[in-house]
Design a protein around this motif. Sequence first.
Motif, PDB file in Angstrom:
ATOM      1  N   VAL A  57       0.864  -1.180   0.000  1.00 14.71           N
ATOM      2  CA  VAL A  57       0.000   0.000   0.000  1.00 14.71           C
ATOM      3  C   VAL A  57       0.899   1.229   0.000  1.00 14.71           C
ATOM      4  N   THR A  58       0.641   2.147  -0.910  1.00 13.21           N
ATOM      5  CA  THR A  58       1.391   3.412  -0.919  1.00 13.21           C
ATOM      6  C   THR A  58       0.409   4.563  -0.720  1.00 13.21           C
ATOM      7  N   ARG A  59       0.892   5.583  -0.025  1.00 11.67           N
ATOM      8  CA  ARG A  59       0.060   6.752   0.292  1.00 11.67           C
ATOM      9  C   ARG A  59       0.624   7.947  -0.453  1.00 11.67           C
ATOM     10  N   ASP A  60      -0.223   8.600  -1.250  1.00  9.94           N
ATOM     11  CA  ASP A  60       0.209   9.755  -2.041  1.00  9.94           C
ATOM     12  C   ASP A  60      -0.395  11.011  -1.434  1.00  9.94           C
ATOM     13  N   LYS A  61       0.468  11.856  -0.852  1.00  2.80           N
ATOM     14  CA  LYS A  61      -0.009  13.091  -0.219  1.00  2.80           C
ATOM     15  C   LYS A  61       0.284  14.317  -1.068  1.00  2.80           C
ATOM     16  N   ARG A  62       0.725  14.123  -2.297  1.00  2.00           N
ATOM     17  CA  ARG A  62       1.072  15.278  -3.132  1.00  2.00           C
ATOM     18  C   ARG A  62      -0.182  15.966  -3.661  1.00  2.00           C
ATOM     19  N   GLY A  63      -0.061  17.269  -3.928  1.00  2.00           N
ATOM     20  CA  GLY A  63      -1.189  17.996  -4.499  1.00  2.00           C
ATOM     21  C   GLY A  63      -1.844  18.912  -3.482  1.00  2.00           C
ATOM     22  N   MET A  64      -2.844  19.647  -3.953  1.00  5.12           N
ATOM     23  CA  MET A  64      -3.480  20.697  -3.170  1.00  5.12           C
ATOM     24  C   MET A  64      -4.009  20.210  -1.818  1.00  5.12           C
ATOM     25  N   ASP A  65      -4.855  19.187  -1.846  1.00  2.84           N
ATOM     26  CA  ASP A  65      -5.473  18.768  -0.585  1.00  2.84           C
ATOM     27  C   ASP A  65      -5.095  17.341  -0.216  1.00  2.84           C
ATOM     28  N   ARG A  66      -4.029  16.840  -0.827  1.00  2.00           N
ATOM     29  CA  ARG A  66      -3.667  15.455  -0.560  1.00  2.00           C
ATOM     30  C   ARG A  66      -3.182  15.248   0.874  1.00  2.00           C
ATOM     31  N   GLY A  67      -2.751  16.337   1.540  1.00  4.43           N
ATOM     32  CA  GLY A  67      -2.347  16.180   2.927  1.00  4.43           C
ATOM     33  C   GLY A  67      -3.516  15.724   3.785  1.00  4.43           C
ATOM     34  N   LEU A  68      -4.690  16.325   3.529  1.00  5.11           N
ATOM     35  CA  LEU A  68      -5.896  15.936   4.270  1.00  5.11           C
ATOM     36  C   LEU A  68      -6.584  14.742   3.640  1.00  5.11           C
ATOM     37  N   TYR A  69      -6.506  14.633   2.327  1.00  5.32           N
ATOM     38  CA  TYR A  69      -7.197  13.569   1.607  1.00  5.32           C
ATOM     39  C   TYR A  69      -6.230  12.825   0.689  1.00  5.32           C
ATOM     40  N   PRO A  70      -5.291  12.094   1.261  1.00  7.19           N
ATOM     41  CA  PRO A  70      -4.354  11.367   0.413  1.00  7.19           C
ATOM     42  C   PRO A  70      -5.050  10.254  -0.368  1.00  7.19           C
ATOM     43  N   THR A  71      -4.421   9.835  -1.442  1.00  6.92           N
ATOM     44  CA  THR A  71      -4.908   8.670  -2.181  1.00  6.92           C
ATOM     45  C   THR A  71      -4.036   7.480  -1.807  1.00  6.92           C
ATOM     46  N   TYR A  72      -4.664   6.339  -1.639  1.00  7.02           N
ATOM     47  CA  TYR A  72      -3.957   5.107  -1.276  1.00  7.02           C
ATOM     48  C   TYR A  72      -4.050   4.138  -2.451  1.00  7.02           C
ATOM     49  N   TYR A  73      -2.928   3.519  -2.771  1.00  5.95           N
ATOM     50  CA  TYR A  73      -2.881   2.574  -3.890  1.00  5.95           C
ATOM     51  C   TYR A  73      -2.443   1.204  -3.383  1.00  5.95           C
ATOM     52  N   LEU A  74      -3.082   0.175  -3.913  1.00  2.00           N
ATOM     53  CA  LEU A  74      -2.731  -1.203  -3.566  1.00  2.00           C
ATOM     54  C   LEU A  74      -2.184  -1.913  -4.799  1.00  2.00           C
ATOM     55  N   HIS A  75      -0.973  -2.443  -4.664  1.00  2.00           N
ATOM     56  CA  HIS A  75      -0.352  -3.225  -5.739  1.00  2.00           C
ATOM     57  C   HIS A  75       0.089  -4.577  -5.191  1.00  2.00           C
ATOM     58  N   LEU A  76       0.196  -5.555  -6.064  1.00  2.00           N
ATOM     59  CA  LEU A  76       0.843  -6.799  -5.666  1.00  2.00           C
ATOM     60  C   LEU A  76       2.302  -6.503  -5.378  1.00  2.00           C
ATOM     61  N   ASP A  77       2.834  -7.091  -4.329  1.00  2.00           N
ATOM     62  CA  ASP A  77       4.229  -6.847  -3.961  1.00  2.00           C
ATOM     63  C   ASP A  77       5.119  -7.888  -4.643  1.00  2.00           C
ATOM     64  N   ASN A  78       5.207  -7.762  -5.957  1.00  2.00           N
ATOM     65  CA  ASN A  78       6.071  -8.661  -6.723  1.00  2.00           C
ATOM     66  C   ASN A  78       6.763  -7.859  -7.823  1.00  2.00           C
ATOM     67  N   ASP A  79       7.477  -8.535  -8.688  1.00  2.00           N
ATOM     68  CA  ASP A  79       8.254  -7.823  -9.712  1.00  2.00           C
ATOM     69  C   ASP A  79       7.373  -6.989 -10.630  1.00  2.00           C
ATOM     70  N   LYS A  80       6.175  -7.479 -10.924  1.00  2.00           N
ATOM     71  CA  LYS A  80       5.306  -6.773 -11.871  1.00  2.00           C
ATOM     72  C   LYS A  80       4.576  -5.608 -11.231  1.00  2.00           C
ATOM     73  N   LYS A  81       4.448  -5.595  -9.890  1.00  2.00           N
ATOM     74  CA  LYS A  81       3.761  -4.509  -9.180  1.00  2.00           C
ATOM     75  C   LYS A  81       2.388  -4.236  -9.782  1.00  2.00           C
ATOM     76  N   VAL A  82       1.606  -5.286  -9.968  1.00  2.00           N
ATOM     77  CA  VAL A  82       0.294  -5.155 -10.608  1.00  2.00           C
ATOM     78  C   VAL A  82      -0.633  -4.309  -9.739  1.00  2.00           C
ATOM     79  N   PHE A  83      -1.256  -3.284 -10.349  1.00  2.00           N
ATOM     80  CA  PHE A  83      -2.214  -2.444  -9.629  1.00  2.00           C
ATOM     81  C   PHE A  83      -3.479  -3.236  -9.339  1.00  2.00           C
ATOM     82  N   LEU A  84      -3.994  -3.094  -8.110  1.00  2.00           N
ATOM     83  CA  LEU A  84      -5.241  -3.755  -7.735  1.00  2.00           C
ATOM     84  C   LEU A  84      -6.345  -2.760  -7.404  1.00  2.00           C
ATOM     85  N   LEU A  85      -6.079  -1.834  -6.465  1.00  2.00           N
ATOM     86  CA  LEU A  85      -7.139  -0.953  -5.977  1.00  2.00           C
ATOM     87  C   LEU A  85      -6.587   0.425  -5.619  1.00  2.00           C
TER      88      LEU A  85
END
Length: 365
Positions: A112-140
């Motif tokens: 899971v990675t948390r992206d706080k960049r951008g105007m309001d990302r500090g309050l409303y970050p986006t969270y990304y879920l990827h498989l933790d393998n070589d391909k880093k496939v995006f899931l959610l």
Amino acid sequence: CPTAAASSDEEDDSDSSTKPIRSEKKKNPASLFQTGGDPPKEKKTKKKAVHKSAEAGSAEESPEPRNSNRKGKGRKAKKKEERPPSPAVEVDKLEEFVLRPAPQGLSVKCRVTRDKRGMDRGLYPTYYLHLDNDKKVFLLAGRKRKKSKTSNYLISIDPTDLSRGGENFIGKLRQEPPQPPFSPLLGSISPFPAGSNLMGTKFTVFDNGANPDRANADWSNVRQELSAVVYETNVLGFKGPRKMTVIIPGMNADNERVPIRPRNDNDGLLMRWQNRNMDNIIELHNKAPVWNDETQSYVLNFHGRVTHASVKNFQIVHADDPDYIVMQFGRVAEDAFTMDYNYPLCAVQAFAIALSSFDGKLACE
């Protein structure tokens, strides 16, 4: 049972290399989650060959020590770059995959990675879920909605489309508002009712079905409740590890989730659990960390999958088999976390449970 001992990578790695054998000594963990509900009649996941190499991720794996109340200090073993990656996972149709329970005997390892960049990302970050393998496939992807009265996270299968009305909307996590019990004579009673959010923070996880107000004739379009999470309030006010309860639907004889489609607010997972109506639902808890005098912190053994101390780190287990790690989550960098889940959870359930731990309103720290 893994202890909260070694902080060194070497000890963790040697531990994890011997642990996967443990599950073979126990009865099939699937029996913990079977409730005998009727097989679902709806479009259920087609059980395609999803994961290969079953030996690589025994569900019992749990990573290294963690300090759950001293954020970021001490237990950061920086050498941990060789975190055990996810076994080969094949994501065919993403929407089906993220709702499909993990295969039995295999741990699905994610990041899971948390992206706080951008105007309001500090309050409303986006969270990304990827498989933790070589391909880093995006899931959610998930993000808190801005105009909700309570914390409300949308979950999407598209990293760029986090709209409620979009076709990529797959589920949501909703914080439940306080609801004092009601007496016909007295009205709302007791400022601190046992079932109220005033005594803890509660969340419900839904799929993308319709609100019960918009049900069709056979109710098949109505949203399912996939999970509920309860954080116990630390009423004494001292710092310490969080206490979590996770409620999920049980599994039927075909190893599919029993659909839970409440017709009103009193029929959901949380109300059933509070009323101890446990038909077709399963209660899980976080594994209690152990106080370590040497490090002066609470620790859990994550076998190398978690490297930074954080109050957010947790492992979810069933009381009847605390060695079977249903899910674990923990920090590996300032804005990066590992999330591993096992049968019977699916990716949406696990990701939503993880998102609940980020909520700023938790009254339990």
